[in-house]
Design an enzyme around this catalytic site. Structure first.
Site, mmCIF file in Angstrom:
data_model
loop_
_atom_site.group_PDB
_atom_site.id
_atom_site.type_symbol
_atom_site.label_atom_id
_atom_site.label_comp_id
_atom_site.label_asym_id
_atom_site.label_seq_id
_atom_site.Cartn_x
_atom_site.Cartn_y
_atom_site.Cartn_z
ATOM 1 C CG ASP A 1 -0.724 4.871 -0.923
ATOM 2 O OD1 ASP A 1 -1.425 4.402 -1.848
ATOM 3 O OD2 ASP A 1 -0.978 4.689 0.277
ATOM 4 C CD GLU B 1 -2.771 1.355 0.191
ATOM 5 O OE1 GLU B 1 -3.678 0.525 0.094
ATOM 6 O OE2 GLU B 1 -2.628 2.292 -0.626
ATOM 7 C CB SER C 1 -5.185 1.617 -2.714
ATOM 8 O OG SER C 1 -5.767 1.302 -1.495
#
Ligand code: NAG
Ligand code: NAG
Ligand code: NAG
Ligand code: NAG
Ligand code: NAG
Ligand code: NAG
Length: 566
Positions: free
Chosen positions: A283, A279, A480
């Site tokens: 990002d 994650e 995401s």
């Protein structure tokens, strides 16, 4: 009834000055997935954080609406941290009401936020039960490492009503979501062969996104304009993986391009061989890799899956104390709204109101479970009660859903969307949402709150994103991926605004909703029944105009930039 009287009686015994107890928040049942194991030990010590009521949250809301609405006299005249503090800090009456309660009961509160809106108290369970008419029990959840103490009900002595907004942790039951959208390892790939995610071999890369949305590769020039990606729950961003990613997918820029680390709540960012989180890497790679030349920060917030609400509280309180905060904050984490409860969700959301007023665009992924929240629980597929996701459902954030494919793009099945059960539909979206609600057939089987804040607001691609984790190439999907993509677009627009001597975009939604029909590509097909639920299960359908799958659709950079500059 007996229960209530008994507790009132106890509160009178403990706090001689206390009036009757007033119910603050309660749950009618133990939330699904949690198991209750009986009363917490009376002598166990707990630390509770108490939110003291802001002196003028209504004034801040009104000010923010004015600041963010095109055409108003103070449009984009963002506030300083002290300006926001004047609205958000508790009044002297509130401070003294809580101080009197604390000293009458032998508590020593510690102020834990720069605006003075949070204090913490440490006390035995027996005393907490008495002071707040609570019944702290021990609960477990299969995906939590250890037991937690929570109560199904919390009350305030009447002299604190109107002075205290939150006592936490009490009735919030937040468990981790098991990711529904799997990542897949692939052989080392370079720039995408087709740039079409509806093609099973089609891969999304920064170059694809630049082509698709008209995002410039020309480097940003303004060093004051910072884009921050948050990291929670021990998700760490790898510097080496970013360099490898840039070498592979942005050969036109230096692979020494990196991010700076900023931490709150003792957050860290270790760089050991297997520390990187997919994650956090996603990002960071899709901010540093798209927002060319924009200074990128990784804001690593300490805490665990157990303390996610605290981490969200403390992200805002951290930024409340920073003089020159980032102008865009991208977050790809969330939970089912009902897990937080209304008081906790409202306090977190009001924190974003304050950040928006400072000129920060607060951007959230809309969740990966379609209309049924962030879940991997296929038993919910037949349940037509839709579960909104928070903070995506907060009216002061911009929530980003996901699309896939090309010409035309479609809403992907897992794109989180729906309507809040806590926050009413804000004025900026009432007309857009009313248009969508008219498209729902009268016999629609889905159960949702049509008066609530509808989300997401916008969308971008969200499937088959190529990333690097621990030196290997993976394909990741999810909202995401969409949140950092959209955040990068906003950061690049801010760069051009600052270069032109103009203020940054700040709280986006009133501006987006007033210009979206000419600055976004409307996405009109898709059904958000989720990644695991069969496509036949009840969900929303994308429609002409705003819809709770992709909001207004996907951005057209040159048009959005022109609207922002105009
Ligand atoms: C707390 O209470 C339990 C059970 O009543 C007892 O066994 C334990 O020793 C107590 N702990 C402390 C620190 O007083
Ligand atoms: C970064 O680029 C340099 C020079 O082009 C290259 O030698 C190096 O291997 C690259 N680093 C990574 C991690 O790919
Ligand atoms: C951060 O670390 C300090 C020093 O160890 C500790 O006192 C403090 O409680 C920690 N804060 C949080 C939020 O974990
Ligand atoms: C559907 O889900 C909601 C939310 O979890 C729950 O309250 C309700 O009891 C469920 N209904 C059925 C029939 O499972
Ligand atoms: C529906 O949303 C409103 C806020 O718009 C809220 O006040 C109300 O309690 C919600 N209803 C339910 C059943 O959750
Ligand atoms: C949802 O879409 C993804 C991506 O196209 C696909 O892999 C998945 O099988 C779909 N799920 C369902 C239930 O159709």
């Amino acid at each position: 009834m007996t229960f209530f009287r008994l507790l009132s009686f106890l509160s009178v015994v403990v706090a001689a000055s206390a009036g009757p107890m007033v119910l603050h928040e309660r749950r009618t049942a133990v939330p699904s997935g949690f198991v209750r194991h009986g009363a917490a030990l009376a002598n166990q010590t707990i630390t509770l954080r108490v939110a003291l009521t802001a002196s003028n949250v209504g004034g801040l809301e009104e000010k923010l609406t004015s600041l963010a609405t095109p055409g108003s006299p103070d449009f984009r005249q963002w506030l300083s941290k002290d300006d926001v503090k004047a609205f958000a800090s508790p009044s002297p009456e509130t401070v003294s009401a809580f101080g009197a309660f604390a000293s009458a009961n032998g508590l020593t509160p510690k102020v834990i936020s720069p605006n003075g809106d949070w204090v913490s108290i440490t006390l035995p369970v027996s005393k907490a039960n008495k002071l707040f008419a609570a019944e702290f029990d021990v609960f477990t959840h299969p995906s939590l490492a250890g037991p937690i103490l929570r109560t199904l009900s919390v009350s305030l002595p009447s002299e604190l009503v109107g002075h205290v907004d939150v006592i936490h942790p009490t009735t919030a039951f937040v468990a981790p979501d098991v990711p529904v959208v799997p990542g897949r390892r692939i052989a080392t790939a370079g720039p995408a062969p087709s740039c079409d995610t509806s093609d099973p071999n089609g891969i999304i890369t920064p170059t694809c996104l630049q082509d698709l949305y008209g995002i410039p590769a020309t480097p940003a020039t303004e060093t004051s304009n910072i884009l921050a990606a948050t990291g929670y729950e021990s998700e760490f961003a790898s510097i080496a993986d970013l360099a490898q990613f840039l070498t592979l997918l942005r050969p036109d820029i230096s692979n020494t391009t990196t991010f700076t680390l900023v931490t709150a709540d003792n957050g860290t960012n270790p760089q050991g061989p297997f520390d990187a989180g997919s994650e956090a890497n996603l990002d960071i790679q899709y901010t540093a890799g798209i927002a060319t030349g924009v200074p990128v920060q990784f804001l690593s917030v300490g805490g665990s899956v157990l303390t996610f609400p605290d981490s969200l509280f403390d992200t805002s309180t951290f930024l409340d104390g920073v003089d020159n905060p980032p102008s865009v904050l991208s977050t790809s984490y969330g939970r089912i709204e009902s897990a937080f409860g209304a008081s906790v969700a409202t306090k977190i959301c009001n924190g974003y109101m304050g950040l928006g007023a400072r000129g920060i665009s607060v951007i959230f992924a809309s969740g990966d479970g379609g209309v049924r929240g962030n879940h991997d629980d296929s038993s919910l597929c037949a349940n037509n009660t839709f579960l909104p996701v928070f903070p995506a459902s907060c009216p002061y954030v911009t929530s980003v859903g996901s699309t896939l494919g090309f010409a035309p793009e479609k809403a992907i099945n897992f794109t989180g969307g729906g309507f809040s059960n806590v926050f009413p539909s804000p004025d900026y979206q009432t007309a857009a949402v009313a248009g969508f609600l008219e498209t729902i057939p009268p016999d629609f089987a889905g159960i949702f709150n049509s008066t609530g804040r509808g989300y997401p607001d916008v969308a971008t691609q969200g499937w088959n994103f190529e990333i690097v984790v621990d030196g290997e190439v993976f394909l990741e999907g999810g909202t995401s991926a969409s949140a950092p993509t959209f955040a990068s677009i906003i950061a690049l627009i801010n760069d051009r605004l600052v270069a032109a001597g103009k203020p940054v975009l700040g709280f986006l939604n009133p501006f987006l909703y007033s210009t979206a029909s000419s600055t976004f590509t409307d996405i009109t097909s898709g059904h958000n029944s989720g990644f695991v639920c069969p496509a036949s299960s009840v969900a929303f359908d994308a429609a002409v105009g705003w819809d709770p799958l992709t909001g207004f659709g996907t951005p057209v950079f040159p048009d959005l930039l022109a609207a922002a500059l105009g």
